[in-house]
Design an enzyme around this catalytic site. Structure first.
Site, PDB file in Angstrom:
ATOM      1  N   GLY A  12       0.812  -1.213   0.000  1.00 46.83           N
ATOM      2  CA  GLY A  12       0.000   0.000   0.000  1.00 46.83           C
ATOM      3  C   GLY A  12       0.843   1.259   0.000  1.00 46.83           C
ATOM      4  O   GLY A  12       0.529   2.228  -0.695  1.00 46.83           O
ATOM      5  N   ASN A  96      -4.956  -9.988  -1.936  1.00 40.76           N
ATOM      6  CA  ASN A  96      -4.847 -11.413  -2.232  1.00 40.76           C
ATOM      7  C   ASN A  96      -6.161 -12.112  -1.919  1.00 40.76           C
ATOM      8  O   ASN A  96      -6.963 -11.652  -1.107  1.00 40.76           O
ATOM      9  CB  ASN A  96      -3.741 -12.053  -1.385  1.00 40.76           C
ATOM     10  CG  ASN A  96      -2.356 -11.647  -1.826  1.00 40.76           C
ATOM     11  OD1 ASN A  96      -2.117 -11.373  -3.002  1.00 40.76           O
ATOM     12  ND2 ASN A  96      -1.425 -11.606  -0.881  1.00 40.76           N
ATOM     13  N   LYS A 176      -4.370 -15.345 -10.472  1.00 40.49           N
ATOM     14  CA  LYS A 176      -3.588 -14.851  -9.341  1.00 40.49           C
ATOM     15  C   LYS A 176      -3.742 -15.778  -8.140  1.00 40.49           C
ATOM     16  O   LYS A 176      -2.772 -16.043  -7.417  1.00 40.49           O
ATOM     17  CB  LYS A 176      -4.036 -13.438  -8.973  1.00 40.49           C
ATOM     18  CG  LYS A 176      -3.317 -12.854  -7.765  1.00 40.49           C
ATOM     19  CD  LYS A 176      -3.862 -11.480  -7.417  1.00 40.49           C
ATOM     20  CE  LYS A 176      -3.192 -10.917  -6.167  1.00 40.49           C
ATOM     21  NZ  LYS A 176      -3.728  -9.585  -5.794  1.00 40.49           N
ATOM     22  N   ASN A 194      11.094 -17.073  -2.824  1.00 41.10           N
ATOM     23  CA  ASN A 194      10.300 -17.609  -3.938  1.00 41.10           C
ATOM     24  C   ASN A 194      11.128 -18.446  -4.899  1.00 41.10           C
ATOM     25  O   ASN A 194      10.654 -19.434  -5.451  1.00 41.10           O
ATOM     26  CB  ASN A 194       9.635 -16.461  -4.702  1.00 41.10           C
ATOM     27  CG  ASN A 194       8.567 -15.759  -3.894  1.00 41.10           C
ATOM     28  OD1 ASN A 194       8.279 -16.132  -2.763  1.00 41.10           O
ATOM     29  ND2 ASN A 194       7.980 -14.722  -4.472  1.00 41.10           N
TER      30      ASN A 194
END
Length: 289
Positions: A12, A96, A176, A194
């Site tokens: 944000g 999400n 997504k 990741n």
């Protein structure tokens, strides 16, 4: 344009900071981050570097043209209630999981779905690192053309944000979800970045979760091929190899995760067995019980 960002954490703050280069932005979040921004501005480092001085507060302003919602999925009802005080013309979720747009639409007339692939990390009060340049995609949650999405897309482009307006947001939301269903719980459980999902047994678990999510998407009348879901996951793993997923960060901070809105959402939307997502959800819940 008056833009309020509700949920000024890492993502944000980055998105709000990018917008503040062109628009009047209010970041709504928690101290001490908000106090630091109010006193000294927001410093963005990493892939892009600049300092801006948006308004920053712990409550919403009196009005807004656009509200970007970046809170965790379990805080969406709180965001929906709070934003009624500034009555934004458009509310856009960059969150999400599934279900956020539906919750926001209960109290707001024009709600958009959005995805954001910029990487962000809070480096301390008033400081956010951009760990990777990505893109923002916005559109009607159910798909189809949207004049509101075109307006939002134009506003974000004016701030030099890479943005697409998509008439296929229903599919993009599930795509997504498939990526998040694979990357987030596996990295959180293994405690790895990741990139560790690029090959080996962790790759197999992550891609199995993505394939299962694509199957459930088709059960819900969303045209998402398993191969496409896996290809997108592998692309995100490659481009965000050094990133630590939000779920891993939550586990390390002993914070509540979004597993119920990600893997749990997959399980909840099928009458058939979804053993990969069910098992991942249970294991992550066990970490933070």
């Amino acid at each position: 344009m008056d833009v309020v960002v509700f949920g000024a954490g890492s993502l944000g703050s980055l998105v709000g900071g990018l917008c503040a280069r062109e628009h009047d932005v209010t970041l709504v979040g928690r101290d001490p981050h908000i106090s630091a921004v109010r006193e000294s501005g927001l410093r963005v480092t990493g892939a892009v570097e600049f300092t801006v001085e948006p308004d920053a507060r712990t409550t919403v302003p009196d009005r807004a043209d656009l509200a970007l919602v970046t809170v965790k999925s379990f805080d969406t009802p709180t965001a929906a209630r709070a934003l009624t005080d500034c009555a934004p013309a458009v509310v856009c979720s960059l969150q999400n999981g599934l279900g956020n747009e539906e919750r926001l639409a209960r109290s707001h007339d024009t709600v958009l779905a959005g995805t954001c692939t910029y990487g962000a990390r809070l480096d301390g009060p008033g400081r956010v690192a951009c760990t990777g340049i990505g893109e923002v995609v916005v559109g009607d949650p159910d798909g189809g053309p949207s004049a509101a999405a075109e307006r939002v897309g134009g506003a974000l482009r004016a701030a030099n944000i890479d943005v697409q307006v998509s008439p296929r947001m229903a599919r993009r939301r599930w795509e997504k979800l498939a990526v998040n269903a694979g990357i987030n719980p596996v990295t959180a459980l293994a405690g790895v970045a990741n990139g560790a999902l690029a090959d080996g047994p962790l790759h197999g678990v992550a891609t199995a979760a993505a394939r299962e999510t694509a199957r459930v998407a088709r059960e819900n009348d969303i045209d998402l091929d398993e191969r496409d879901a896996v290809a997108t996951l592998e692309s995100v793993v490659e481009t965000t190899a050094e990133n630590h997923s939000s779920m891993l960060q939550d586990v390390r901070a002993d914070n509540r995760t979004e597993v119920d809105a990600i893997n749990g959402a997959v399980v909840a939307r099928t009458d058939e067995p979804a053993p990969v997502n069910r098992t991942l959800a249970r294991l992550v819940r066990g970490l933070t019980a």
